[in-house]
Motif scaffolding. Sequence first.
Motif, mmCIF file in Angstrom:
data_model
loop_
_atom_site.group_PDB
_atom_site.id
_atom_site.type_symbol
_atom_site.label_atom_id
_atom_site.label_comp_id
_atom_site.label_asym_id
_atom_site.label_seq_id
_atom_site.Cartn_x
_atom_site.Cartn_y
_atom_site.Cartn_z
ATOM 1 N N MET A 17 59.274 -5.841 39.202
ATOM 2 C CA MET A 17 59.233 -6.841 40.266
ATOM 3 C C MET A 17 57.798 -7.299 40.544
ATOM 4 N N GLY A 18 56.884 -6.353 40.639
ATOM 5 C CA GLY A 18 55.517 -6.679 41.036
ATOM 6 C C GLY A 18 54.732 -7.426 39.990
ATOM 7 N N LYS A 57 56.072 -10.833 41.830
ATOM 8 C CA LYS A 57 56.383 -10.698 43.250
ATOM 9 C C LYS A 57 55.736 -9.426 43.797
ATOM 10 N N LYS A 85 54.022 -8.683 46.564
ATOM 11 C CA LYS A 85 54.244 -8.352 47.971
ATOM 12 C C LYS A 85 55.634 -7.758 48.169
ATOM 13 N N GLU A 86 56.636 -8.410 47.592
ATOM 14 C CA GLU A 86 58.002 -7.928 47.720
ATOM 15 C C GLU A 86 58.154 -6.538 47.094
ATOM 16 N N ALA A 87 57.476 -6.324 45.962
ATOM 17 C CA ALA A 87 57.552 -5.039 45.274
ATOM 18 C C ALA A 87 56.922 -3.924 46.114
ATOM 19 N N LEU A 102 56.570 -3.907 49.393
ATOM 20 C CA LEU A 102 57.435 -3.686 50.552
ATOM 21 C C LEU A 102 58.699 -2.908 50.171
ATOM 22 N N ALA A 103 59.216 -3.156 48.974
ATOM 23 C CA ALA A 103 60.453 -2.494 48.555
ATOM 24 C C ALA A 103 60.234 -1.067 48.079
ATOM 25 N N ILE A 149 48.941 -4.967 49.751
ATOM 26 C CA ILE A 149 49.555 -6.294 49.748
ATOM 27 C C ILE A 149 48.475 -7.369 49.798
ATOM 28 N N ASP A 173 47.857 -10.118 46.964
ATOM 29 C CA ASP A 173 48.068 -11.521 47.342
ATOM 30 C C ASP A 173 46.906 -12.419 46.936
#
Length: 166
Positions: free
Chosen positions: A56-57, A62, A64-66, A68-69, A90, A94
């Motif tokens: 994911m990252g 992604k 940020k999403e990675a 957070l998850a 993050i 970013d």
Amino acid sequence: MRTGTHLLAIMAGIAAPVALTFWTTSSAGPRSAAHYAAVEQRALGTREVIEAFEKMGIDERKPKEAVLAYFSPDVIDHDPNVAGDRQSIIDYLDKRDWSSGVPRRTIRNIIVEGELGVVHHHIVRKPGEKGIAAVDIFRVRDGKVIEHWDVLQPVPEESANRHGMF
């Protein structure tokens, strides 16, 4: 009277399971999407968490999403480029330009022993560069990264080693 009672019983017999199904699978019910996401997250082992984070990252761009998850809210990061908490990770990720197709990463090895996982990979952050040899070390507990270290070494233009870095 009997027909009305039978009809009412049939309707209740159909309506009750349907209503129960809607409630149990709703966003507020015990089988909500949030519930299943939490169960799935807890079920992931060290290797699965690391691979999912990398996919994911990096692959899906992604970060940020990675984070957070897959990173605990209380994660400790030892990278000298970040303050050491999840938000600083993050913020650091970013700042990267993920639209250009880089960083590009090739995983060479993943080694897992208990809650520790090591990813050995080749990362190219800018087109045309040789990149870096990187080792990321993750400590995973209860489906979340709780600690992270990394070791980075630039790939030299020329190497005396005939085997190369990878």
